[in-house]
Design a protein around this motif. Structure first.
Motif, mmCIF file in Angstrom:
data_model
loop_
_atom_site.group_PDB
_atom_site.id
_atom_site.type_symbol
_atom_site.label_atom_id
_atom_site.label_comp_id
_atom_site.label_asym_id
_atom_site.label_seq_id
_atom_site.Cartn_x
_atom_site.Cartn_y
_atom_site.Cartn_z
ATOM 1 N N ASN A 187 55.258 61.002 26.067
ATOM 2 C CA ASN A 187 56.604 60.960 25.707
ATOM 3 C C ASN A 187 56.978 61.268 24.372
ATOM 4 O OD1 ASN A 187 57.339 59.863 28.303
ATOM 5 N ND2 ASN A 187 56.329 57.898 27.453
ATOM 6 N N PRO A 188 57.108 62.683 24.006
ATOM 7 C CA PRO A 188 57.353 63.033 22.689
ATOM 8 C C PRO A 188 58.614 62.769 22.349
ATOM 9 C CG PRO A 188 57.261 64.943 23.824
ATOM 10 C CD PRO A 188 57.196 63.801 25.007
ATOM 11 N N HIS A 189 58.982 63.012 20.861
ATOM 12 C CA HIS A 189 60.230 62.988 20.153
ATOM 13 C C HIS A 189 61.187 63.804 21.046
ATOM 14 C CE1 HIS A 189 63.301 63.179 16.957
ATOM 15 N NE2 HIS A 189 62.741 61.870 16.468
ATOM 16 N N PRO A 190 62.512 63.601 21.037
ATOM 17 C CA PRO A 190 63.654 64.442 21.676
ATOM 18 C C PRO A 190 63.554 65.797 21.171
ATOM 19 C CG PRO A 190 64.597 62.488 21.138
ATOM 20 C CD PRO A 190 63.207 62.260 20.685
ATOM 21 N N MET A 191 63.198 65.788 19.597
ATOM 22 C CA MET A 191 63.072 67.315 19.039
ATOM 23 C C MET A 191 61.844 68.150 19.564
ATOM 24 S SD MET A 191 65.617 67.901 16.948
ATOM 25 C CE MET A 191 65.213 68.935 15.406
ATOM 26 N N MET A 192 61.112 67.311 20.090
ATOM 27 C CA MET A 192 59.864 68.098 20.458
ATOM 28 C C MET A 192 59.921 68.556 21.846
ATOM 29 S SD MET A 192 57.697 67.593 17.846
ATOM 30 C CE MET A 192 55.999 67.642 18.234
ATOM 31 N N VAL A 193 59.535 69.870 22.040
ATOM 32 C CA VAL A 193 59.409 70.447 23.469
ATOM 33 C C VAL A 193 58.141 70.033 24.079
ATOM 34 C CG1 VAL A 193 59.809 72.635 24.927
ATOM 35 C CG2 VAL A 193 60.937 72.632 22.684
ATOM 36 N N PRO A 194 58.553 69.212 25.298
ATOM 37 C CA PRO A 194 57.269 68.776 26.053
ATOM 38 C C PRO A 194 56.230 69.800 26.297
ATOM 39 C CG PRO A 194 59.446 67.877 26.916
ATOM 40 C CD PRO A 194 59.789 68.794 25.886
ATOM 41 N N ARG A 195 54.997 69.382 25.911
ATOM 42 C CA ARG A 195 53.834 70.387 26.234
ATOM 43 C C ARG A 195 53.192 70.156 27.535
ATOM 44 N NH1 ARG A 195 51.652 71.421 20.724
ATOM 45 N NH2 ARG A 195 49.582 71.144 21.453
ATOM 46 N N ILE A 196 52.919 71.003 28.408
ATOM 47 C CA ILE A 196 52.142 70.728 29.623
ATOM 48 C C ILE A 196 50.834 71.717 29.745
ATOM 49 C CG2 ILE A 196 54.334 70.501 30.984
ATOM 50 C CD1 ILE A 196 54.062 73.111 32.205
ATOM 51 N N LYS A 197 49.964 71.338 30.240
ATOM 52 C CA LYS A 197 48.850 71.758 30.366
ATOM 53 C C LYS A 197 48.120 71.992 31.734
ATOM 54 C CE LYS A 197 47.886 69.316 25.805
ATOM 55 N NZ LYS A 197 47.249 68.086 25.328
ATOM 56 N N PRO A 198 48.576 73.143 32.427
ATOM 57 C CA PRO A 198 48.234 73.046 33.755
ATOM 58 C C PRO A 198 46.613 73.169 33.943
ATOM 59 C CG PRO A 198 49.961 74.535 33.205
ATOM 60 C CD PRO A 198 49.446 74.005 32.039
ATOM 61 N N PHE A 199 45.851 73.630 33.074
ATOM 62 C CA PHE A 199 44.311 73.810 33.437
ATOM 63 C C PHE A 199 43.739 72.722 32.730
ATOM 64 C CE2 PHE A 199 43.531 78.318 34.455
ATOM 65 C CZ PHE A 199 44.576 78.502 35.223
ATOM 66 N N ILE A 200 44.307 71.413 32.525
ATOM 67 C CA ILE A 200 43.790 70.181 31.924
ATOM 68 C C ILE A 200 42.242 69.984 32.563
ATOM 69 C CG2 ILE A 200 45.246 68.344 32.762
ATOM 70 C CD1 ILE A 200 45.025 67.026 30.269
ATOM 71 N N HIS A 201 42.356 69.952 33.915
ATOM 72 C CA HIS A 201 41.253 69.642 34.705
ATOM 73 C C HIS A 201 40.330 70.594 35.033
ATOM 74 C CE1 HIS A 201 42.589 65.587 34.504
ATOM 75 N NE2 HIS A 201 43.515 65.727 35.093
ATOM 76 N N VAL A 202 40.479 71.748 34.249
ATOM 77 C CA VAL A 202 39.520 73.041 34.885
ATOM 78 C C VAL A 202 38.652 73.201 33.756
ATOM 79 C CG1 VAL A 202 39.404 75.555 35.391
ATOM 80 C CG2 VAL A 202 41.471 74.036 36.129
ATOM 81 N N PRO A 203 37.455 73.143 33.918
ATOM 82 C CA PRO A 203 36.578 73.272 32.956
ATOM 83 C C PRO A 203 36.470 74.688 32.192
ATOM 84 C CG PRO A 203 35.310 72.425 34.912
ATOM 85 C CD PRO A 203 36.795 72.622 35.234
ATOM 86 N N GLU A 204 36.021 74.721 31.297
ATOM 87 C CA GLU A 204 36.293 76.131 30.348
ATOM 88 C C GLU A 204 35.452 77.221 31.248
ATOM 89 O OE1 GLU A 204 34.197 76.212 26.441
ATOM 90 O OE2 GLU A 204 35.950 77.244 25.768
ATOM 91 N N ARG A 205 34.486 76.877 31.553
ATOM 92 C CA ARG A 205 33.682 78.264 32.332
ATOM 93 C C ARG A 205 34.498 78.654 33.592
ATOM 94 N NH1 ARG A 205 29.514 76.677 35.837
ATOM 95 N NH2 ARG A 205 28.117 78.524 36.242
ATOM 96 N N ASP A 206 35.007 77.799 34.244
ATOM 97 C CA ASP A 206 35.947 78.241 35.531
ATOM 98 C C ASP A 206 37.012 78.832 35.120
ATOM 99 O OD1 ASP A 206 33.840 76.196 36.280
ATOM 100 O OD2 ASP A 206 35.276 75.242 38.047
ATOM 101 N N ALA A 207 37.586 78.292 33.996
ATOM 102 C CA ALA A 207 39.212 78.803 33.502
ATOM 103 C C ALA A 207 38.539 80.535 32.836
ATOM 104 C CB ALA A 207 39.738 78.028 32.340
ATOM 105 N N ALA A 208 37.407 80.521 32.420
ATOM 106 C CA ALA A 208 37.034 82.032 31.934
ATOM 107 C C ALA A 208 36.737 82.967 33.033
ATOM 108 C CB ALA A 208 35.762 81.915 31.012
#
Ligand code: SF4
Length: 307
Positions: A187-208
Motif C-alpha cells: 500500500n504505497p503513498h498516494p503520490m506513488m504509482v503502485p508497482r506490479i510485478k507479473p513475473f514475480i513467481h517466474v524463475p529467471e531462467r524461465d523468464a529468459a
C-alpha cells in the motif's frame, strides 16, 4: 527428454517442480504463474492505465510481450511502455526499447536523467567514483520513473522483476536493515504509482527462455557498473543455497509478500519533500544526491556524504 504433460519434445527441465516441459506447456506454465499473481494481488482493474517499465533487456521485454497478449482483448485497460535513460554510454539505448514496443504495437514514452536532473549517471560516476553508482542510479531512477508515470496519468507501473530478482530484493532489505523496504510494498503513498510485478513467481531462467521464444532485438549487454551492485553478492548467496534447497527463492518471495500484509503500513512514515514534491522518507535522498552533484560539479566537492 519428453514433456511430462504431453510426451512432446521438452525444451526445459524445471528442477524446482521436477517437470520437463515442451514449448506449449512451458508457455502455459509461465503465463499461468503471471495470471495467478495478477489475480491474487488484484493488480489489474477496469480503467487501469498500465505502463511497463521497458529497459530494452530480456526481462522487461518478456513482461511487455505478456502484458500486450493479456490485455489485447481488454479495451477497458490501456497499456504503454516507459523508458528511463540513465545516461550510461554503451549500455542504455532508448531506441532499442522503442523498437521492441513498436514491434508489439505498444505506445512508447521515454525520458532521461539528463532531461530531468541535468546530469547523466556517467557524469555522476566521474564526480564521485563508481563505488556507489548503483545506489545513486537506483534512487534517481525510482523517483523519475514514478513521476514520469504519474504525469502520464498511469495507474500502475509493471516491472520485469522475476522470482530471482524479487528474492534478492527481499534479502537485500534484510541485509541493509531496511524495514520500510520490507513492509511498504503493498500500500504505497498516494503520490506513488503502485508497482506490479507479473513475473514475480517466474524463475529467471524461465523468464529468459520466455523472452527468447517471444521477443527479439532485446539487449543482452550488461551495465558497465553492475560489478558494483551488492545484489551480485546476494545473488551468489541465494543461488548457492538454492542449489541445495530448490524452493528457497519461492520461500523468500512468499515472506516478502506476507510481511506487508501483516504490517498494514499503508504508506505511513512517508512525507512529501518540500523541494521536489515527491513522497520520501525522513530525508529526500533524490534531492540530496542532486544537491551533492551540483556542489561537486561546481568544484565544491563532498563525495560520499549524501549516501
Ligand atoms: Fe544503474 Fe547499477 Fe543497474 Fe547499472 S547496474 S543500471 S548503475 S542500478
Amino acid at each position: 527428454m519428453k514433456c511430462s504433460k504431453c510426451g512432446r519434445e521438452a525444451i526445459i527441465f524445471q528442477r524446482y517442480s521436477g517437470l520437463h516441459l515442451c514449448e506449449m506447456h512451458f508457455n502455459r506454465d509461465v503465463e499461468q504463474k503471471a495470471r495467478r499473481a495478477i489475480r491474487k494481488n488484484k493488480w489489474i482493474v477496469n480503467g487501469d492505465r498500465i505502463a511497463v517499465a521497458l529497459s530494452g533487456g530480456k526481462d522487461s521485454s518478456a513482461v511487455l510481450y505478456f502484458m500486450s497478449k493479456l490485455l489485447k482483448d481488454r479495451p477497458d485497460v490501456d497499456l504503454c511502455a516507459i523508458n528511463i535513460d540513465e545516461g550510461i554510454a554503451g549500455y542504455r539505448y532508448p531506441e532499442k526499447a522503442k523498437k521492441i514496443a513498436d514491434s508489439l504495437d505498444v505506445p512508447f514514452h521515454s525520458t532521461s536523467f539528463s532531461e530531468e536532473y541535468g546530469i547523466t549517471l556517467d557524469r555522476i560516476v566521474e564526480l564521485f567514483g563508481d563505488r556507489l553508482s548503483c545506489t545513486y542510479c537506483g534512487i534517481l531512477r525510482r523517483t523519475l520513473m514514478n513521476r514520469f508515470a504519474r504525469n502520464l496519468g498511469m495507474t500502475k507501473i509493471a516491472f520485469g522483476m522475476n522470482l530471482d530478482d524479487e528474492a534478492q530484493s527481499v534479502m537485500l532489505n534484510v541485509l541493509r536493515g531496511d524495514e520500510r523496504g520490507l513492509i511498504t510494498k503493498k500500500n504505497p503513498h498516494p503520490m506513488m504509482v503502485p508497482r506490479i510485478k507479473p513475473f514475480i513467481h517466474v524463475p529467471e531462467r524461465d523468464a529468459a527462455l520466455y523472452a527468447f521464444i517471444h521477443t527479439e532485438d532485446f539487449d543482452l549487454e550488461g551495465c558497465p557498473y553492475s560489478y558494483n551492485a551488492l545484489r551480485n553478492d546476494v545473488r551468489g548467496l541465494i543461488d548457492d543455497y538454492t542449489s541445495r534447497h530448490p524452493s528457497t527463492k519461492h520461500s523468500i518471495v512468499k515472506l516478502g509478500e506476507k510481511l506487508p500484509e501483516l504490517c498494514e503500513t499503508n504508506g505511513k512514515g512517508l512525507r512529501i519533500c518540500p523541494e521536489c514534491g515527491e513522497a520520501c522518507g525522513d530525508i529526500c535522498r533524490t534531492c540530496q544526491i542532486i544537491r551533492e552533484v551540483k556542489k561537486a560539479g561546481s568544484g565544491d566537492s563532498h563525495p560520499d556524504s549524501c549516501i
